[in-house]
Write a protein that holds these residues in place. Structure first.
Motif, PDB file in Angstrom:
ATOM      1  N   SER A 117      -7.920  10.692  -1.411  1.00  0.00           N
ATOM      2  CA  SER A 117      -7.486  10.362  -2.769  1.00  0.00           C
ATOM      3  C   SER A 117      -7.612   8.857  -2.972  1.00  0.00           C
ATOM      4  O   SER A 117      -7.598   8.084  -2.005  1.00  0.00           O
ATOM      5  N   PRO A 118      -7.718   8.401  -4.223  1.00  0.00           N
ATOM      6  CA  PRO A 118      -7.753   6.962  -4.486  1.00  0.00           C
ATOM      7  C   PRO A 118      -6.530   6.260  -3.900  1.00  0.00           C
ATOM      8  O   PRO A 118      -5.420   6.820  -3.892  1.00  0.00           O
ATOM      9  N   ARG A 119      -6.737   5.022  -3.432  1.00  0.00           N
ATOM     10  CA  ARG A 119      -5.662   4.314  -2.728  1.00  0.00           C
ATOM     11  C   ARG A 119      -6.051   2.850  -2.572  1.00  0.00           C
ATOM     12  O   ARG A 119      -7.113   2.416  -3.044  1.00  0.00           O
ATOM     13  N   LEU A 120      -5.202   2.082  -1.871  1.00  0.00           N
ATOM     14  CA  LEU A 120      -5.499   0.688  -1.549  1.00  0.00           C
ATOM     15  C   LEU A 120      -5.624   0.560  -0.034  1.00  0.00           C
ATOM     16  O   LEU A 120      -4.624   0.634   0.687  1.00  0.00           O
ATOM     17  N   ASP A 121      -6.837   0.420   0.455  1.00  0.00           N
ATOM     18  CA  ASP A 121      -7.059   0.222   1.892  1.00  0.00           C
ATOM     19  C   ASP A 121      -6.844  -1.244   2.257  1.00  0.00           C
ATOM     20  O   ASP A 121      -7.175  -2.147   1.475  1.00  0.00           O
ATOM     21  N   LEU A 122      -6.319  -1.490   3.456  1.00  0.00           N
ATOM     22  CA  LEU A 122      -6.201  -2.860   3.941  1.00  0.00           C
ATOM     23  C   LEU A 122      -7.568  -3.362   4.381  1.00  0.00           C
ATOM     24  O   LEU A 122      -8.366  -2.622   4.971  1.00  0.00           O
ATOM     25  N   LYS A 123      -7.848  -4.621   4.083  1.00  0.00           N
ATOM     26  CA  LYS A 123      -9.082  -5.246   4.565  1.00  0.00           C
ATOM     27  C   LYS A 123      -8.995  -5.444   6.080  1.00  0.00           C
ATOM     28  O   LYS A 123      -7.906  -5.402   6.660  1.00  0.00           O
ATOM     29  N   THR A 151       3.401  -3.092  -9.401  1.00  0.00           N
ATOM     30  CA  THR A 151       4.848  -2.858  -9.605  1.00  0.00           C
ATOM     31  C   THR A 151       5.287  -1.423  -9.361  1.00  0.00           C
ATOM     32  O   THR A 151       6.188  -0.908 -10.015  1.00  0.00           O
ATOM     33  N   ILE A 152       4.631  -0.725  -8.434  1.00  0.00           N
ATOM     34  CA  ILE A 152       5.127   0.571  -7.989  1.00  0.00           C
ATOM     35  C   ILE A 152       5.403   0.487  -6.488  1.00  0.00           C
ATOM     36  O   ILE A 152       4.764  -0.299  -5.777  1.00  0.00           O
ATOM     37  N   PRO A 153       6.371   1.243  -5.974  1.00  0.00           N
ATOM     38  CA  PRO A 153       6.669   1.193  -4.533  1.00  0.00           C
ATOM     39  C   PRO A 153       5.530   1.791  -3.724  1.00  0.00           C
ATOM     40  O   PRO A 153       5.027   2.870  -4.042  1.00  0.00           O
ATOM     41  N   LEU A 154       5.111   1.083  -2.692  1.00  0.00           N
ATOM     42  CA  LEU A 154       4.006   1.512  -1.842  1.00  0.00           C
ATOM     43  C   LEU A 154       4.467   1.684  -0.403  1.00  0.00           C
ATOM     44  O   LEU A 154       5.392   0.992   0.053  1.00  0.00           O
ATOM     45  N   ALA A 155       3.819   2.593   0.298  1.00  0.00           N
ATOM     46  CA  ALA A 155       4.086   2.824   1.719  1.00  0.00           C
ATOM     47  C   ALA A 155       2.811   2.594   2.518  1.00  0.00           C
ATOM     48  O   ALA A 155       1.702   2.838   2.028  1.00  0.00           O
ATOM     49  N   CYS A 182       4.875  -3.663  -2.463  1.00  0.00           N
ATOM     50  CA  CYS A 182       4.397  -3.554  -3.843  1.00  0.00           C
ATOM     51  C   CYS A 182       3.363  -4.632  -4.147  1.00  0.00           C
ATOM     52  O   CYS A 182       3.276  -5.657  -3.454  1.00  0.00           O
ATOM     53  N   VAL A 183       2.591  -4.377  -5.195  1.00  0.00           N
ATOM     54  CA  VAL A 183       1.711  -5.374  -5.797  1.00  0.00           C
ATOM     55  C   VAL A 183       2.452  -5.950  -6.999  1.00  0.00           C
ATOM     56  O   VAL A 183       2.933  -5.191  -7.854  1.00  0.00           O
ATOM     57  N   THR A 184       2.565  -7.246  -7.069  1.00  0.00           N
ATOM     58  CA  THR A 184       3.294  -7.862  -8.185  1.00  0.00           C
ATOM     59  C   THR A 184       2.414  -7.948  -9.432  1.00  0.00           C
ATOM     60  O   THR A 184       1.191  -7.782  -9.367  1.00  0.00           O
ATOM     61  N   ALA A 202      -7.924  -6.840 -16.711  1.00  0.00           N
ATOM     62  CA  ALA A 202      -6.571  -7.414 -16.718  1.00  0.00           C
ATOM     63  C   ALA A 202      -6.051  -7.641 -15.303  1.00  0.00           C
ATOM     64  O   ALA A 202      -5.337  -8.615 -15.035  1.00  0.00           O
ATOM     65  N   VAL A 203      -6.390  -6.746 -14.390  1.00  0.00           N
ATOM     66  CA  VAL A 203      -6.057  -6.896 -12.971  1.00  0.00           C
ATOM     67  C   VAL A 203      -7.352  -6.707 -12.192  1.00  0.00           C
ATOM     68  O   VAL A 203      -8.033  -5.694 -12.357  1.00  0.00           O
ATOM     69  N   THR A 204      -7.699  -7.644 -11.355  1.00  0.00           N
ATOM     70  CA  THR A 204      -8.936  -7.552 -10.573  1.00  0.00           C
ATOM     71  C   THR A 204      -8.659  -6.991  -9.189  1.00  0.00           C
ATOM     72  O   THR A 204      -7.509  -6.968  -8.725  1.00  0.00           O
ATOM     73  N   GLY A 205      -9.719  -6.587  -8.527  1.00  0.00           N
ATOM     74  CA  GLY A 205      -9.571  -6.070  -7.168  1.00  0.00           C
ATOM     75  C   GLY A 205      -8.966  -7.086  -6.225  1.00  0.00           C
ATOM     76  O   GLY A 205      -8.132  -6.749  -5.369  1.00  0.00           O
ATOM     77  N   GLU A 206      -9.345  -8.335  -6.353  1.00  0.00           N
ATOM     78  CA  GLU A 206      -8.820  -9.371  -5.458  1.00  0.00           C
ATOM     79  C   GLU A 206      -7.368  -9.731  -5.757  1.00  0.00           C
ATOM     80  O   GLU A 206      -6.722 -10.425  -4.974  1.00  0.00           O
ATOM     81  N   GLU A 207      -6.853  -9.258  -6.889  1.00  0.00           N
ATOM     82  CA  GLU A 207      -5.444  -9.492  -7.208  1.00  0.00           C
ATOM     83  C   GLU A 207      -4.524  -8.367  -6.740  1.00  0.00           C
ATOM     84  O   GLU A 207      -3.305  -8.458  -6.887  1.00  0.00           O
ATOM     85  N   LEU A 208      -5.101  -7.331  -6.159  1.00  0.00           N
ATOM     86  CA  LEU A 208      -4.286  -6.233  -5.642  1.00  0.00           C
ATOM     87  C   LEU A 208      -3.771  -6.572  -4.243  1.00  0.00           C
ATOM     88  O   LEU A 208      -4.078  -5.921  -3.244  1.00  0.00           O
ATOM     89  N   ASN A 209      -2.981  -7.631  -4.181  1.00  0.00           N
ATOM     90  CA  ASN A 209      -2.404  -8.104  -2.928  1.00  0.00           C
ATOM     91  C   ASN A 209      -0.993  -7.546  -2.787  1.00  0.00           C
ATOM     92  O   ASN A 209      -0.191  -7.607  -3.719  1.00  0.00           O
ATOM     93  N   VAL A 210      -0.695  -7.010  -1.623  1.00  0.00           N
ATOM     94  CA  VAL A 210       0.568  -6.314  -1.408  1.00  0.00           C
ATOM     95  C   VAL A 210       1.597  -7.251  -0.786  1.00  0.00           C
ATOM     96  O   VAL A 210       1.357  -7.848   0.270  1.00  0.00           O
ATOM     97  N   LEU A 211       2.742  -7.376  -1.413  1.00  0.00           N
ATOM     98  CA  LEU A 211       3.826  -8.234  -0.948  1.00  0.00           C
ATOM     99  C   LEU A 211       4.548  -7.574   0.217  1.00  0.00           C
ATOM    100  O   LEU A 211       5.052  -6.448   0.091  1.00  0.00           O
ATOM    101  N   ILE A 212       4.623  -8.277   1.362  1.00  0.00           N
ATOM    102  CA  ILE A 212       5.187  -7.638   2.561  1.00  0.00           C
ATOM    103  C   ILE A 212       6.268  -8.472   3.253  1.00  0.00           C
ATOM    104  O   ILE A 212       6.869  -8.007   4.223  1.00  0.00           O
ATOM    105  N   GLY A 213       6.551  -9.683   2.774  1.00  0.00           N
ATOM    106  CA  GLY A 213       7.609 -10.456   3.427  1.00  0.00           C
ATOM    107  C   GLY A 213       7.773 -11.839   2.827  1.00  0.00           C
ATOM    108  O   GLY A 213       6.878 -12.344   2.133  1.00  0.00           O
ATOM    109  N   SER A 214       8.947 -12.462   3.106  1.00  0.00           N
ATOM    110  CA  SER A 214       9.208 -13.797   2.540  1.00  0.00           C
ATOM    111  C   SER A 214      10.044 -14.701   3.444  1.00  0.00           C
ATOM    112  O   SER A 214      10.227 -15.874   3.127  1.00  0.00           O
TER     113      SER A 214
END
Length: 471
Positions: A117-123, A151-155, A182-184, A202-214
């Protein structure tokens, strides 16, 4: 014309005889069948929650197959009618076969669905730090509307293969006790330029960065201390280093669970209906097959969303080679077996959505609750990139479904000049097999949260099961 003595008028009689009776499947189905449909979909929802990637779908299928008495296929063995075997192709596609009374001499019956199914693979090098935030870089997989993934919860799901030959299973973000990701997105106050762009920009592929820590690893004046802290947490939990990302299949998928939709609980909302909503019925049809005349084979394949490329997709020879082994054991030539075989390419179609009615041609659309949808051809615009079922095969499938009381409909994927889509049917047809698409109508297809009808899911199972059992 008025009725006399409660008899039907000539026009009504002719209408009943000659015209298609357009009536919602929800009105046709009996109360008993409706209960069966609802019960069938309870485990389907569990499957959706457990199988958010193709690897997880294969693991689920193999476990279910073993429980049902299937054994791993051994091409050196001779199998008899009723034997059940499976083939696991690299943990990303799988085949289940029930040997028929006539073996392969009259061809085989195929039910094929895809489990990706469509998804976001890690590089390959995903982890980086910027302005005291740690993020993963992604490369989206399949056809998506990129803005839907912000802005949706991701696993995080997948495997990491280590140089010593072992693999590490990774799942994070599914349990209530676990963090998710999530992606902000840009706040409306600052998004004037963004919202004026065409939607696809409005949102590019390179902007689909997943927030994982701070949080930093320590208070020392070290660069990339937030990245270090995240990597240390990953190492402590999974025993992997940043270099191990180079040999990993890791992906971000929506972390929410499948849910009943509507006050009447008639529908299911979930990630991954396309095409696990057809894969699950095809799997169950194989598990439930009893003494078929022809050998029946359910194929759950990978890579359909990106063209079926690779050794786990339908352009690979893995299915053909398996059938060749079965044919050889029966003393048959595989090309003759394929020519006599037939297939239901179990894939979804776009359900008519009244909110976006202008995208559909109402008379040739499929509708929620009207049962399994047969799609004679797919393709784009002038039928580009599609096979097309013959009239004769369409008639055979119609007869099987009607004889077994299966509720079904036909449909195309939108208006002719707007677009369309493709399935794996053409790759099966290229092997000289009769094939037609049959599956479930879907609302919001390819979104992170798609919607289907429970009646349609169950009728797709009944359609495939009837096809397998037919003479």
């Amino acid at each position: 014309m008025s009725k006399k003595n409660d008899t039907k008028s000539k026009a009504e009689q002719l209408k009943e005889k000659l015209l298609i009776k357009k009536e919602s499947g929800a009105k046709k189905i009996s109360a008993d069948e409706l209960k069966k449909a609802d019960a069938f979909c309870e485990e389907y929802k569990n499957f959706l929650n457990k199988a958010k990637t193709e690897r997880e779908a294969v693991a689920y299928a193999v476990k279910a197959a073993k429980k049902a008495g299937f054994t791993e296929f051994d091409r050196t063995k001779t199998y008899k009618a009723g034997d059940k075997v499976y083939v696991n192709n690299r943990n990303k596609s799988v085949m289940l076969a029930v040997i028929g009374k006539n073996g392969t001499k009259d061809g085989v019956r195929l039910g094929i669905a895809h489990i990706d199914s469509p998804r976001l693979d890690l590089k390959p090098n995903p982890l980086y730090e910027s302005n005291d935030l740690a993020l993963f870089k992604t490369h989206y997989y399949g056809g998506i509307k990129k803005y839907q993934w912000t802005t949706i919860p991701l696993a995080l799901h997948g495997v990491v293969a280590l140089k010593d030959g072992t693999t590490v299973d990774v799942t994070m973000g599914e349990k209530d006790s676990e963090p998710c990701f999530c992606v902000t997105d840009l706040l409306p106050h600052l998004a004037d330029e963004q919202v004026r762009k065409p939607m696809y920009k409005a949102v590019t592929g390179e902007e689909l960065n997943v927030l994982i820590g701070s949080r930093p690893f320590c208070t020392d004046e070290e660069s990339e201390s937030v990245k270090l802290n995240v990597m240390n947490i990953i190492f402590e939990k999974y025993g992997i280093t940043e270099e191990d990302f180079l040999s990993a299949d890791l992906t971000m998928v929506p972390s929410f669970k499948s849910k009943d939709i509507g006050f009447d609980r008639s529908m299911i909302g979930s990630y991954g209906h396309d095409d696990r909503v057809c894969a699950y019925p095809a799997l169950m049809a194989a598990l439930d097959a009893k003494n078929p005349d022809r050998t029946v084979i359910t194929v759950l394949t990978d890579r359909e969303e990106i063209g079926s490329e690779g050794n786990t997709g339908m352009k690979s020879t893995f299915m053909f080679d398996f059938i060749a082994d079965l044919a050889q054991s029966d003393g048959e030539e595989v090309r003759h077996v394929m020519a006599k075989s037939s297939c239901l390419s179990a894939d979804v179609n776009a359900a008519f959505d009244p909110t976006y009615a202008s995208a559909y041609e109402a008379n040739n659309s499929c509708y929620v609750n009207n049962g399994a949808v047969i799609t004679k051809y797919t393709g784009s615009r002038g039928k580009s990139g599609t096979s097309e079922a013959t009239a004769e095969f369409m008639a055979k499938v119609r007869a099987i479904l009607d004889e077994n009381g299966v509720i079904w409909q036909t449909g195309e994927l939108g208006k002719v000049d707007i677009g369309g889509g493709g399935t794996i049917a053409k790759f099966v047809a290229n092997l000289n097999v009769d094939v037609v698409d049959l599956g479930v109508p879907v609302l919001s297809m390819h979104a992170p949260f798609e919607v289907v009808s429970k009646i349609d899911v169950y009728m797709t199972y009944r359609a495939i099961a009837s096809f397998y059992a037919a003479k």
